[in-house]
Design a protein around this motif. Structure first.
Motif, PDB file in Angstrom:
ATOM      1  N   VAL A  21       0.857  -1.179   0.000  1.00 60.04           N
ATOM      2  CA  VAL A  21       0.000   0.000   0.000  1.00 60.04           C
ATOM      3  C   VAL A  21       0.893   1.229   0.000  1.00 60.04           C
ATOM      4  CG1 VAL A  21      -1.783   1.284   1.238  1.00 60.04           C
ATOM      5  CG2 VAL A  21      -1.821  -1.220   1.229  1.00 60.04           C
ATOM      6  N   GLY A  22       0.567   2.200  -0.853  1.00 61.38           N
ATOM      7  CA  GLY A  22       1.383   3.397  -0.911  1.00 61.38           C
ATOM      8  C   GLY A  22       0.789   4.431  -1.827  1.00 61.38           C
ATOM      9  N   GLN A  25      -2.049  10.280  -0.370  1.00 65.97           N
ATOM     10  CA  GLN A  25      -3.032  10.036   0.674  1.00 65.97           C
ATOM     11  C   GLN A  25      -4.333  10.769   0.366  1.00 65.97           C
ATOM     12  OE1 GLN A  25      -1.092  11.221   4.312  1.00 65.97           O
ATOM     13  NE2 GLN A  25      -0.155   9.204   4.569  1.00 65.97           N
ATOM     14  N   ASP A  26      -5.438  10.179   0.857  1.00 67.53           N
ATOM     15  CA  ASP A  26      -6.725  10.837   0.685  1.00 67.53           C
ATOM     16  C   ASP A  26      -6.952  11.843   1.810  1.00 67.53           C
ATOM     17  OD1 ASP A  26      -7.382   9.370   2.918  1.00 67.53           O
ATOM     18  OD2 ASP A  26      -8.522   7.846   1.807  1.00 67.53           O
ATOM     19  N   ASP A  27      -8.144  12.407   1.866  1.00 69.71           N
ATOM     20  CA  ASP A  27      -8.430  13.446   2.861  1.00 69.71           C
ATOM     21  C   ASP A  27      -8.322  12.928   4.283  1.00 69.71           C
ATOM     22  OD1 ASP A  27      -8.879  15.163   0.777  1.00 69.71           O
ATOM     23  OD2 ASP A  27     -11.066  14.887   0.771  1.00 69.71           O
ATOM     24  N   ALA A  28      -8.543  11.634   4.470  1.00 70.67           N
ATOM     25  CA  ALA A  28      -8.464  11.042   5.808  1.00 70.67           C
ATOM     26  C   ALA A  28      -7.048  10.613   6.163  1.00 70.67           C
ATOM     27  CB  ALA A  28      -9.419   9.851   5.901  1.00 70.67           C
ATOM     28  N   GLY A  29      -6.110  10.808   5.246  1.00 75.09           N
ATOM     29  CA  GLY A  29      -4.728  10.446   5.534  1.00 75.09           C
ATOM     30  C   GLY A  29      -4.370   9.024   5.185  1.00 75.09           C
ATOM     31  N   ALA A  30      -5.283   8.276   4.533  1.00 71.54           N
ATOM     32  CA  ALA A  30      -5.004   6.884   4.174  1.00 71.54           C
ATOM     33  C   ALA A  30      -4.358   6.826   2.783  1.00 71.54           C
ATOM     34  CB  ALA A  30      -6.292   6.068   4.176  1.00 71.54           C
ATOM     35  N   ALA A  31      -3.514   5.815   2.588  1.00 67.45           N
ATOM     36  CA  ALA A  31      -2.888   5.630   1.282  1.00 67.45           C
ATOM     37  C   ALA A  31      -3.951   5.356   0.228  1.00 67.45           C
ATOM     38  CB  ALA A  31      -1.890   4.481   1.342  1.00 67.45           C
ATOM     39  N   CYS A  32      -3.733   5.884  -0.982  1.00 59.79           N
ATOM     40  CA  CYS A  32      -4.779   5.843  -2.008  1.00 59.79           C
ATOM     41  C   CYS A  32      -4.682   4.652  -2.955  1.00 59.79           C
ATOM     42  CB  CYS A  32      -4.742   7.126  -2.830  1.00 59.79           C
ATOM     43  SG  CYS A  32      -5.276   8.579  -1.911  1.00 59.79           S
ATOM     44  N   LYS A  33      -3.607   3.899  -2.921  1.00 63.96           N
ATOM     45  CA  LYS A  33      -3.464   2.814  -3.892  1.00 63.96           C
ATOM     46  C   LYS A  33      -2.870   1.564  -3.245  1.00 63.96           C
ATOM     47  CE  LYS A  33      -3.141   5.173  -8.349  1.00 63.96           C
ATOM     48  NZ  LYS A  33      -2.338   5.337  -9.597  1.00 63.96           N
ATOM     49  N   TRP A  35      -0.623  -1.501  -4.573  1.00 62.06           N
ATOM     50  CA  TRP A  35       0.265  -1.812  -5.688  1.00 62.06           C
ATOM     51  C   TRP A  35       0.544  -3.307  -5.731  1.00 62.06           C
ATOM     52  CZ3 TRP A  35       1.572   1.967  -9.075  1.00 62.06           C
ATOM     53  CH2 TRP A  35       1.344   3.291  -8.668  1.00 62.06           C
ATOM     54  N   VAL A  36       0.553  -3.861  -6.938  1.00 61.87           N
ATOM     55  CA  VAL A  36       0.809  -5.290  -7.132  1.00 61.87           C
ATOM     56  C   VAL A  36       1.934  -5.458  -8.139  1.00 61.87           C
ATOM     57  CG1 VAL A  36      -0.140  -7.508  -7.884  1.00 61.87           C
ATOM     58  CG2 VAL A  36      -1.592  -5.884  -6.645  1.00 61.87           C
ATOM     59  N   ARG A  37       2.925  -6.280  -7.788  1.00 61.54           N
ATOM     60  CA  ARG A  37       3.985  -6.618  -8.733  1.00 61.54           C
ATOM     61  C   ARG A  37       3.699  -7.996  -9.287  1.00 61.54           C
ATOM     62  NH1 ARG A  37       8.922  -9.301  -8.242  1.00 61.54           N
ATOM     63  NH2 ARG A  37       8.832  -9.270  -5.963  1.00 61.54           N
ATOM     64  N   GLY A  56      -1.109  -0.267 -10.092  1.00 60.46           N
ATOM     65  CA  GLY A  56      -1.650   0.405  -8.920  1.00 60.46           C
ATOM     66  C   GLY A  56      -3.167   0.460  -8.968  1.00 60.46           C
ATOM     67  N   PHE A  57      -3.824  -0.057  -7.940  1.00 60.42           N
ATOM     68  CA  PHE A  57      -5.291  -0.062  -7.869  1.00 60.42           C
ATOM     69  C   PHE A  57      -5.754   0.965  -6.832  1.00 60.42           C
ATOM     70  CE2 PHE A  57      -4.043  -4.321  -9.198  1.00 60.42           C
ATOM     71  CZ  PHE A  57      -4.878  -4.557 -10.273  1.00 60.42           C
ATOM     72  N   PRO A  58      -6.520   1.984  -7.243  1.00 61.21           N
ATOM     73  CA  PRO A  58      -7.044   2.941  -6.268  1.00 61.21           C
ATOM     74  C   PRO A  58      -7.905   2.229  -5.225  1.00 61.21           C
ATOM     75  CG  PRO A  58      -7.316   3.763  -8.511  1.00 61.21           C
ATOM     76  CD  PRO A  58      -6.894   2.324  -8.625  1.00 61.21           C
ATOM     77  N   THR A  59      -7.720   2.585  -3.957  1.00 56.44           N
ATOM     78  CA  THR A  59      -8.462   1.909  -2.893  1.00 56.44           C
ATOM     79  C   THR A  59      -9.969   2.122  -3.036  1.00 56.44           C
ATOM     80  OG1 THR A  59      -8.065   3.848  -1.488  1.00 56.44           O
ATOM     81  CG2 THR A  59      -6.562   1.980  -1.249  1.00 56.44           C
ATOM     82  N   GLN A  60     -10.379   3.302  -3.512  1.00 55.67           N
ATOM     83  CA  GLN A  60     -11.816   3.543  -3.699  1.00 55.67           C
ATOM     84  C   GLN A  60     -12.380   2.613  -4.763  1.00 55.67           C
ATOM     85  OE1 GLN A  60     -12.871   7.602  -4.547  1.00 55.67           O
ATOM     86  NE2 GLN A  60     -15.034   7.137  -4.907  1.00 55.67           N
ATOM     87  N   TRP A  61     -11.610   2.391  -5.841  1.00 58.14           N
ATOM     88  CA  TRP A  61     -12.049   1.482  -6.907  1.00 58.14           C
ATOM     89  C   TRP A  61     -12.157   0.057  -6.366  1.00 58.14           C
ATOM     90  CZ3 TRP A  61     -10.179  -2.907  -9.221  1.00 58.14           C
ATOM     91  CH2 TRP A  61     -10.762  -3.284 -10.437  1.00 58.14           C
ATOM     92  N   LEU A  62     -11.207  -0.347  -5.529  1.00 59.36           N
ATOM     93  CA  LEU A  62     -11.248  -1.685  -4.945  1.00 59.36           C
ATOM     94  C   LEU A  62     -12.476  -1.850  -4.057  1.00 59.36           C
ATOM     95  CD1 LEU A  62      -7.483  -2.201  -4.024  1.00 59.36           C
ATOM     96  CD2 LEU A  62      -8.753  -3.340  -5.849  1.00 59.36           C
TER      97      LEU A  62
END
Length: 267
Positions: A21-22, A25-33, A35-37, A56-62
């Motif tokens: 995760v990295g 950051q969003d408004d709440a301070g959480a990482a936004c993506k 990442w998968v290798r 990189g997968f956006p956390t909101q999309w997930l």
């Protein structure tokens, strides 16, 4: 016991090797993506090294696409399981049976339900016939990428032909480039990240009625038969790592031993 494919450091194509995760950051301070290798670094035919792909997968999309099924619902669902064939497992499909369930190329490209049927056939019997594919590299590539990203190999950046070649004039030469019969075999098993699927498109059918057939073997049935007839040998292949060396006149690539690609699962 059942047979399956490992999904770890030497597993299937398109298997994630690492995730983290990295990012911003969003408004709440959480990482936004997240990442998968995917895969591992690979030596290519031109001597260079291909770095593994990173997505990189956006956390909101997930969150929006997360599976909302409960554990109970998930437990009641079962994927189509492989059906072993050949030898003691029953007669292999006949040519007529294979052609009867062939899918049409146009429908394969346009209809997701037909694509799903192709994937089901691959899962259940290990092969699928798509009829009417354009006999060009571009047309073949389009159908491959309908399923997933095409792998680069030491042979080519994409697909390649196996037309008969002159051994005196061409440095890339083995029995694949002759009219000799090729016995059943596997390809690219010397890779750490072995391709899970292979695609063949016949551009010029054999003019010899006694040749040109595509011979299919159920590898899972072979492994299951070995497990039942000689468990010590089966366990050796399951638990041991082997050093693969690909040696050609134009390049030599050494690959450290991957974990076994065949595993058995006990209850």
């Amino acid at each position: 016991d059942s047979l399956g494919m490992l999904r770890d450091d030497g597993g299937l194509a398109c298997t994630p090797y690492a995730a983290w995760v990295g990012g911003d950051q969003d408004d709440a301070g959480a990482a936004c993506k997240v990442w998968v290798r995917w895969g591992a670094a690979m030596d290519l035919h031109d001597g260079s090294t291909q770095a593994p792909a990173v997505t990189g997968f956006p956390t909101q999309w997930l969150e929006e696409h997360a599976d909302a099924k409960t554990d109970a619902e998930t437990e009641t669902e079962t994927d189509a399981e492989p059906e072993l064939w050949g030898g003691s497992f029953g007669a292999a499909p006949t040519d007529e049976e294979i052609r009867a369930r062939a899918l049409h190329a146009g429908e394969f490209m346009a209809d997701d339900a037909v694509l799903a049927e192709a994937l089901r056939q691959l899962r259940v019997t290990g092969f699928c016939l798509v009829d009417g594919v354009e006999r060009t590299q571009a047309g073949t590539t389009a159908h491959i990428e309908r399923i997933g990203q095409m792998r680069r190999t030491v042979y080519s950046d994409g697909i390649w032909d196996t037309a008969v070649r002159d051994p005196e004039a061409d440095e890339i030469f083995d029995t694949a480039y002759t009219n000799m019969e090729l016995k059943p075999h596997t390809d690219c098993t010397y890779y750490r990240d072995t391709p899970a699927l292979q695609f063949f498109n016949c551009e010029h059918p054999s003019m010899d009625k006694a040749g040109g057939q595509t011979v299919l073997v159920d590898g899972f049935a072979v492994a299951a038969s070995l497990r039942d007839t000689d468990r010590d040998v089966f366990d050796f292949f399951v638990s041991g790592g082997f050093r693969r060396v690909l040696a050609k006149t134009y390049t030599t690539a050494h690959h450290r031993p991957p974990p076994p690609t065949t595993a058995h699962h006990r209850p």
